[in-house]
Design a protein around this motif. Structure first.
Motif, mmCIF file in Angstrom:
data_model
loop_
_atom_site.group_PDB
_atom_site.id
_atom_site.type_symbol
_atom_site.label_atom_id
_atom_site.label_comp_id
_atom_site.label_asym_id
_atom_site.label_seq_id
_atom_site.Cartn_x
_atom_site.Cartn_y
_atom_site.Cartn_z
ATOM 1 N N ARG A 66 0.917 -1.174 0.096
ATOM 2 C CA ARG A 66 0.039 0.049 -0.039
ATOM 3 C C ARG A 66 0.935 1.187 -0.033
ATOM 4 N NH1 ARG A 66 -2.670 -4.134 2.117
ATOM 5 N NH2 ARG A 66 -5.046 -4.031 1.989
ATOM 6 N N TYR A 67 0.508 2.124 -0.748
ATOM 7 C CA TYR A 67 1.401 3.299 -0.916
ATOM 8 C C TYR A 67 0.781 4.447 -1.388
ATOM 9 C CZ TYR A 67 1.850 2.278 -6.069
ATOM 10 O OH TYR A 67 1.563 2.039 -7.314
ATOM 11 N N ASP A 68 1.037 5.717 -1.147
ATOM 12 C CA ASP A 68 0.616 6.834 -1.809
ATOM 13 C C ASP A 68 1.465 8.018 -1.897
ATOM 14 O OD1 ASP A 68 0.449 8.698 0.574
ATOM 15 O OD2 ASP A 68 -0.992 7.371 1.629
ATOM 16 N N ASP A 69 1.087 9.045 -2.344
ATOM 17 C CA ASP A 69 1.677 10.493 -2.641
ATOM 18 C C ASP A 69 1.246 11.537 -1.925
ATOM 19 O OD1 ASP A 69 -0.615 11.050 -4.053
ATOM 20 O OD2 ASP A 69 0.539 11.340 -6.007
ATOM 21 N N GLY A 70 0.152 11.317 -0.847
ATOM 22 C CA GLY A 70 -0.427 12.508 -0.137
ATOM 23 C C GLY A 70 -1.620 12.791 -0.677
ATOM 24 N N HIS A 71 -1.679 12.350 -1.887
ATOM 25 C CA HIS A 71 -3.063 12.942 -2.789
ATOM 26 C C HIS A 71 -4.012 11.789 -3.315
ATOM 27 C CE1 HIS A 71 -1.482 16.919 -3.180
ATOM 28 N NE2 HIS A 71 -0.590 16.414 -3.468
ATOM 29 N N ALA A 72 -3.275 10.600 -3.553
ATOM 30 C CA ALA A 72 -4.056 9.434 -3.972
ATOM 31 C C ALA A 72 -3.234 8.132 -3.625
ATOM 32 C CB ALA A 72 -3.774 9.201 -5.620
ATOM 33 N N GLN A 73 -4.125 7.050 -3.103
ATOM 34 C CA GLN A 73 -3.801 6.042 -2.491
ATOM 35 C C GLN A 73 -4.132 4.756 -3.469
ATOM 36 O OE1 GLN A 73 -6.567 7.359 -0.493
ATOM 37 N NE2 GLN A 73 -5.055 8.846 0.261
ATOM 38 N N TYR A 74 -2.715 3.790 -3.375
ATOM 39 C CA TYR A 74 -2.785 2.661 -4.209
ATOM 40 C C TYR A 74 -2.603 1.110 -3.387
ATOM 41 C CZ TYR A 74 -2.373 6.330 -7.595
ATOM 42 O OH TYR A 74 -2.475 7.577 -8.444
ATOM 43 N N VAL A 75 -3.071 0.357 -4.070
ATOM 44 C CA VAL A 75 -2.737 -1.015 -3.444
ATOM 45 C C VAL A 75 -2.065 -1.810 -4.755
ATOM 46 C CG1 VAL A 75 -3.588 -3.147 -2.496
ATOM 47 C CG2 VAL A 75 -4.622 -0.863 -1.706
ATOM 48 N N ALA A 76 -0.980 -2.397 -4.561
ATOM 49 C CA ALA A 76 -0.540 -3.289 -5.605
ATOM 50 C C ALA A 76 -0.049 -4.695 -5.396
ATOM 51 C CB ALA A 76 0.625 -2.737 -6.381
ATOM 52 N N ASP A 77 -0.369 -5.686 -6.070
ATOM 53 C CA ASP A 77 0.234 -7.209 -5.741
ATOM 54 C C ASP A 77 1.476 -7.062 -6.543
ATOM 55 O OD1 ASP A 77 -2.277 -8.046 -4.252
ATOM 56 O OD2 ASP A 77 -3.170 -7.518 -6.304
ATOM 57 N N PHE A 78 2.306 -8.004 -5.784
ATOM 58 C CA PHE A 78 3.703 -8.095 -6.597
ATOM 59 C C PHE A 78 4.203 -9.225 -6.176
ATOM 60 C CE2 PHE A 78 4.480 -6.177 -2.520
ATOM 61 C CZ PHE A 78 5.686 -7.030 -2.125
ATOM 62 N N THR A 79 5.306 -9.655 -7.177
ATOM 63 C CA THR A 79 6.053 -10.912 -6.913
ATOM 64 C C THR A 79 7.480 -10.335 -6.708
ATOM 65 O OG1 THR A 79 6.596 -11.244 -9.298
ATOM 66 C CG2 THR A 79 4.630 -12.311 -8.476
ATOM 67 N N TYR A 80 8.391 -11.274 -6.051
ATOM 68 C CA TYR A 80 9.599 -10.705 -5.561
ATOM 69 C C TYR A 80 10.406 -12.195 -5.581
ATOM 70 C CZ TYR A 80 8.934 -12.170 -0.752
ATOM 71 O OH TYR A 80 8.377 -12.818 0.347
ATOM 72 N N THR A 81 11.794 -12.102 -5.860
ATOM 73 C CA THR A 81 12.690 -13.064 -5.345
ATOM 74 C C THR A 81 13.782 -12.252 -4.678
ATOM 75 O OG1 THR A 81 14.169 -12.469 -7.592
ATOM 76 C CG2 THR A 81 12.259 -14.402 -7.291
ATOM 77 N N GLY A 82 14.558 -13.138 -3.921
ATOM 78 C CA GLY A 82 15.772 -12.620 -2.932
ATOM 79 C C GLY A 82 15.458 -12.612 -1.430
ATOM 80 N N SER A 83 16.358 -11.901 -0.835
ATOM 81 C CA SER A 83 16.141 -12.188 0.678
ATOM 82 C C SER A 83 16.946 -10.944 1.390
ATOM 83 C CB SER A 83 16.997 -13.469 1.041
ATOM 84 O OG SER A 83 18.534 -13.238 0.985
ATOM 85 N N ASP A 84 16.790 -10.857 2.556
ATOM 86 C CA ASP A 84 17.470 -9.841 3.329
ATOM 87 C C ASP A 84 19.054 -9.628 3.317
ATOM 88 O OD1 ASP A 84 14.951 -8.854 4.050
ATOM 89 O OD2 ASP A 84 15.101 -9.450 6.097
ATOM 90 N N THR A 85 19.492 -10.897 2.751
ATOM 91 C CA THR A 85 20.972 -10.893 2.699
ATOM 92 C C THR A 85 21.647 -10.811 1.281
ATOM 93 O OG1 THR A 85 20.946 -13.433 2.756
ATOM 94 C CG2 THR A 85 21.188 -12.502 4.731
ATOM 95 N N LYS A 86 20.706 -11.335 0.402
ATOM 96 C CA LYS A 86 20.943 -11.241 -0.998
ATOM 97 C C LYS A 86 20.433 -10.205 -1.687
ATOM 98 C CE LYS A 86 21.655 -16.175 -1.385
ATOM 99 N NZ LYS A 86 21.394 -17.485 -2.148
ATOM 100 N N GLY A 87 19.458 -9.431 -1.283
ATOM 101 C CA GLY A 87 18.843 -8.013 -2.030
ATOM 102 C C GLY A 87 17.643 -8.816 -2.684
#
Length: 76
Positions: A44-65
């Motif tokens: 969930r993110y916004d710019d102070g004017h509009a809010q958005y909800v986005a689905d995403f996929t990811y690979t990696g980890s806190d140690t590898k990025g």
């Protein structure tokens, strides 16, 4: 030694690049919530004017990025 960002920090730093929409009225995107596990997540993110909800996929980890794959804003 270089430190790697955790996923919420990574998303907050890169949210303007990841978002398929532009910030409005001079606002700057910031992440308000991240839920992620097993390579999929919701941000969930916004710019102070509009809010958005986005689905995403990811690979990696806190140690590898992280690498973000699919990033799609949910229909309102």
């Amino acid at each position: 030694k270089n430190r790697v960002m955790d996923l919420p920090t990574y998303l907050n730093v890169h949210i303007s690049e990841l978002s398929p929409v532009q910030e409005t009225l001079g606002g700057k995107f910031f992440v308000t919530d991240v839920q992620a596990s097993g390579g999929v997540g919701v941000v969930r993110y916004d710019d102070g004017h509009a809010q958005y909800v986005a689905d995403f996929t990811y690979t990696g980890s806190d140690t590898k990025g992280y690498s973000i794959g699919k990033f799609k804003i949910r229909d309102r």
